[in-house]
Write an enzyme that holds these catalytic residues in place. Structure first.
Site, PDB file in Angstrom:
ATOM      1  N   SER A   1      10.920   5.371  -0.863  1.00  9.57           N
ATOM      2  CA  SER A   1      10.476   4.693   0.362  1.00  9.57           C
ATOM      3  C   SER A   1      11.498   4.853   1.472  1.00  9.57           C
ATOM      4  CB  SER A   1      10.306   3.212   0.046  1.00  9.57           C
ATOM      5  OG  SER A   1      10.290   2.455   1.237  1.00  9.57           O
TER       6      SER A   1
ATOM      7  N   GLU B   1      12.294   2.543   3.238  1.00  9.71           N
ATOM      8  CA  GLU B   1      13.096   1.316   3.187  1.00  9.71           C
ATOM      9  C   GLU B   1      14.483   1.594   2.596  1.00  9.71           C
ATOM     10  OE1 GLU B   1      12.774  -2.331   3.740  1.00  9.71           O
ATOM     11  OE2 GLU B   1      11.595  -1.368   5.289  1.00  9.71           O
TER      12      GLU B   1
ATOM     13  N   TYR C   1      13.825  -5.198  -2.329  1.00  6.99           N
ATOM     14  CA  TYR C   1      12.856  -4.110  -2.515  1.00  6.99           C
ATOM     15  C   TYR C   1      13.527  -2.754  -2.261  1.00  6.99           C
ATOM     16  CZ  TYR C   1       9.160  -0.795  -1.437  1.00  6.99           C
ATOM     17  OH  TYR C   1       8.376   0.327  -1.413  1.00  6.99           O
TER      18      TYR C   1
HETATM   19  N1  GDD Z   1       4.206  -8.114   6.750  1.00  7.11           N
HETATM   20  C1  GDD Z   1       4.527  -8.597   7.953  1.00  7.11           C
HETATM   21  N2  GDD Z   1       3.965  -9.756   8.381  1.00  7.11           N
HETATM   22  N3  GDD Z   1       5.402  -7.895   8.699  1.00  7.11           N
HETATM   23  C2  GDD Z   1       5.701  -8.380   9.932  1.00  7.11           C
HETATM   24  C3  GDD Z   1       5.149  -9.551  10.425  1.00  7.11           C
HETATM   25  C4  GDD Z   1       4.251 -10.301   9.625  1.00  7.11           C
HETATM   26  O1  GDD Z   1       3.735 -11.336   9.990  1.00  7.11           O
HETATM   27  N4  GDD Z   1       5.627  -9.742  11.685  1.00  7.11           N
HETATM   28  C5  GDD Z   1       6.437  -8.718  11.962  1.00  7.11           C
HETATM   29  N5  GDD Z   1       6.498  -7.890  10.891  1.00  7.11           N
HETATM   30  C6  GDD Z   1       7.335  -6.684  10.797  1.00  7.11           C
HETATM   31  C7  GDD Z   1       8.255  -6.670   9.577  1.00  7.11           C
HETATM   32  O2  GDD Z   1       9.400  -7.501   9.815  1.00  7.11           O
HETATM   33  C8  GDD Z   1       8.573  -5.182   9.504  1.00  7.11           C
HETATM   34  O3  GDD Z   1       9.612  -4.868  10.394  1.00  7.11           O
HETATM   35  C9  GDD Z   1       7.282  -4.513   9.997  1.00  7.11           C
HETATM   36  O4  GDD Z   1       6.509  -5.537  10.619  1.00  7.11           O
HETATM   37  C10 GDD Z   1       6.455  -3.848   8.922  1.00  7.11           C
HETATM   38  O5  GDD Z   1       6.274  -4.763   7.859  1.00  7.11           O
HETATM   39  P1  GDD Z   1       5.298  -4.429   6.610  1.00  7.11           P
HETATM   40  O6  GDD Z   1       3.973  -4.004   7.110  1.00  7.11           O
HETATM   41  O7  GDD Z   1       5.339  -5.608   5.700  1.00  7.11           O
HETATM   42  O8  GDD Z   1       5.927  -3.132   5.950  1.00  7.11           O
HETATM   43  P2  GDD Z   1       7.451  -2.724   5.631  1.00  7.11           P
HETATM   44  O9  GDD Z   1       7.892  -1.762   6.692  1.00  7.11           O
HETATM   45  O10 GDD Z   1       8.290  -3.906   5.399  1.00  7.11           O
HETATM   46  O11 GDD Z   1       7.295  -1.970   4.244  1.00  7.11           O
HETATM   47  C11 GDD Z   1       6.233  -1.045   4.015  1.00  7.11           C
HETATM   48  O12 GDD Z   1       6.662   0.281   4.232  1.00  7.11           O
HETATM   49  C12 GDD Z   1       7.640   0.759   3.297  1.00  7.11           C
HETATM   50  C13 GDD Z   1       8.008   2.182   3.722  1.00  7.11           C
HETATM   51  O13 GDD Z   1       8.930   2.127   4.767  1.00  7.11           O
HETATM   52  C14 GDD Z   1       5.732  -1.250   2.582  1.00  7.11           C
HETATM   53  O14 GDD Z   1       4.547  -0.498   2.391  1.00  7.11           O
HETATM   54  C15 GDD Z   1       6.751  -0.786   1.569  1.00  7.11           C
HETATM   55  O15 GDD Z   1       6.220  -0.890   0.258  1.00  7.11           O
HETATM   56  C16 GDD Z   1       7.093   0.669   1.884  1.00  7.11           C
HETATM   57  O16 GDD Z   1       8.030   1.184   0.964  1.00  7.11           O
END
Ligand code: GDD
Length: 335
Positions: A127, A129, A151
Site C-alpha cells: 500500500s 500508506e 495499518y
Molecule cells: N475514511 C475517512 N472518513 N477518511 C476521511 C474522513 C472521513 O470522514 N475525513 C477526511 N478523511 C481523509 C483521511 O484522513 C485520509 O487522509 C483520506 O481522507 C482518505 O481516507 P480513506 O478513504 O479512509 O483511505 P486511506 O487513504 O486512509 O487508505 C486507503 O488507501 C490506502 C492506499 O493508500 C485504504 O484503502 C487502505 O487500505 C489503502 O492501503
C-alpha cells in the site's frame, strides 16, 4: 487452465480480480471467513453474480491450520493475498488486531505455500500508506517507507516478509504498492464512498449533512478495476519484482467533495461539516505515485480518469437509492 487463489475475494479488489481472472479462463478459488458480522447477502454482494463460477473456501487469516488445509487440497498456480483489515482509522482504534491479522495472515500464507507449493506465484497487496510521511514526491519503488499508522506498519511488515520469502527461498513473491483505488464497490467507511453515498442520501432527502475530518489530505485516487489488472500482470513476468500502481495525479478530499457534490448539482460547502472525530492521530498528508515501472515493464495502463471515477461512484449511489424500497433507504445511507 490456470488455478488461482484469492484471499479477500468478497472485497472490492477481490471481486474485480475474480471477474478479471475468470475472463482470462482461470479457475478461481477464494477464501472467505466462516463467521462475520455482516449477513451473507450483504457480505457476498460484490461476488453474488460470480457465485456459480467461483469456489469459496472457508478459512481464517488468523488460523494457520485453516489456510494450510486449503492449500493442501488444491494445487494453485497463483495466489493473490488481498485479505486485510484495510481501514486506516480502525487500525488506530485497535492496532493489535490489525497487526495480528495483517502481519500473521501474510506470514501464514507465505509459510503454507513454502511448505506445500513453493512454485505457486504469490502477490501481496502492499500500500502507498507504507510511504506515510513521504520523503519525496512522486513516490516510486525506491522511495523509503515511513508509515504513520498501525495499518501502514503492518503493510511494511507484509512487504518485508514477501521480499524475504523471495530472497531466502527463491519463491516468486511480489508486492504491488497500490495507491488508493476506489469504485462503486468501495466500502462505506472510506472517504470516497462516504462522500458519494451521502451525496445520494442528500439528493433523496435522507441526509442533511456530511461530517468529515481532514479535507486537505491529498490522495492519488485510481479505479480498482484498472488496478487489479496490474496485480495479474505482476505475476506473469519472467522475474519477480515490486511495482507502484498509481495515476500520477493527486487531489484533496475537498476536491473530491466539490466534484462529487457538483455531479448532483449541489454545493459541498452547504453540507460538509468538519468533525474532529474523523481526524487521525497521525495523518498521511500527500500521496502521489510514479507508476513508470508498471507502465514500462508490465505494459499496464488505466482506462478511467479521476472525473470518470467520481461520476461513476455518484451515479452508482444515486441509482442504488432510486432502486431501493422506502423502508430500506434509511439503513443503506451511511452518513
Ligand atoms: N475514511 C475517512 N472518513 N477518511 C476521511 C474522513 C472521513 O470522514 N475525513 C477526511 N478523511 C481523509 C483521511 O484522513 C485520509 O487522509 C483520506 O481522507 C482518505 O481516507 P480513506 O478513504 O479512509 O483511505 P486511506 O487513504 O486512509 O487508505 C486507503 O488507501 C490506502 C492506499 O493508500 C485504504 O484503502 C487502505 O487500505 C489503502 O492501503
Amino acid at each position: 487452465m490456470k488455478r488461482a487463489l484469492i484471499t479477500g475475494i468478497s472485497g472490492q479488489d477481490g471481486s474485480y480480480l475474480a471477474e478479471h481472472l475468470l475472463s482470462l479462463g482461470y479457475e478461481v478459488h477464494g477464501i472467505v471467513r466462516r463467521v462475520a458480522l455482516e449477513d451473507p447477502t450483504r457480505r457476498f454482494s460484490r461476488i453474488d453474480h460470480l457465485r456459480d463460477r467461483i469456489n469459496l473456501q472457508p478459512a481464517s487469516m488468523e488460523s494457520y491450520p485453516s489456510l494450510f488445509n486449503i492449500i493442501s487440497k488444491h494445487k494453485f498456480d497463483e495466489c493473490y493475498h488481498l485479505a486485510a483489515q484495510s481501514f486506516v482509522a480502525e487500525s488506530f482504534a485497535d492496532g493489535f488486531s490489525t497487526m495480528n491479522t495483517n502481519i500473521n495472515g501474510t506470514h501464514y500464507m507465505l509459510a503454507a505455500l513454502r511448505e506445500l507449493q513453493p512454485e505457486c506465484r504469490f502477490y501481496f497487496a502492499g500500500s502507498s500508506e507504507m510511504f506515510g510521511k513521504v520523503r519525496e514526491s512522486p513516490q516510486n519503488e525506491a522511495t523509503p517507507f515511513h508509515p504513520r499508522s498501525p495499518y501502514g506498519i503492518s503493510k511494511v511488515a507484509g512487504f518485508d516478509l514477501t521480499r524475504n520469502y523471495r530472497e531466502a527461498y527463491d519463491m516468486y513473491c511480489v508486492s504491488g504498492i497500490l495507491f488508493n483505488h476506489e469504485s462503486p464497490r468501495r466500502g462505506y467507511e472510506f472517504v470516497t464512498r462516504k462522500i458519494t453515498s451521502t451525496v445520494a442520501g442528500i439528493k433523496a432527502g435522507l441526509a442533511g449533512e456530511l461530517r468529515l475530518g481532514n479535507l486537505e489530505a491529498k490522495r492519488d485516487w485510481g479505479h480498482a478495476e484498472d488496478y487489479v489488472k496490474a496485480m495479474h500482470l505482476m505475476l506473469q513476468q519472467p522475474e519477480p519484482e515490486d511495482y507502484v500502481v498509481a495515476t500520477g495525479e493527486t487531489h484533496t478530499v475537498r476536491d473530491f467533495c466539490e466534484l462529487a457534490f457538483g455531479k448532483a448539482n449541489l454545493d459541498y460547502r452547504d453540507f460538509v461539516k468538519i468533525d474532529e472525530q474523523f481526524c487521525r492521530p497521525a495523518e498521511v498528508d500527500l500521496l502521489i505515485g510514479d507508476a513508470s515501472r508498471a507502465r514500462r515493464s508490465l505494459g499496464w495502463k488505466m482506462n478511467y480518469t479521476f472525473e470518470e471515477l467520481v461520476s461513476q461512484m455518484v451515479k452508482g449511489d444515486l441509482d442504488a437509492l432510486d432502486n431501493l424500497p422506502n423502508k430500506q433507504r434509511q439503513i443503506e445511507t451511511i452518513a
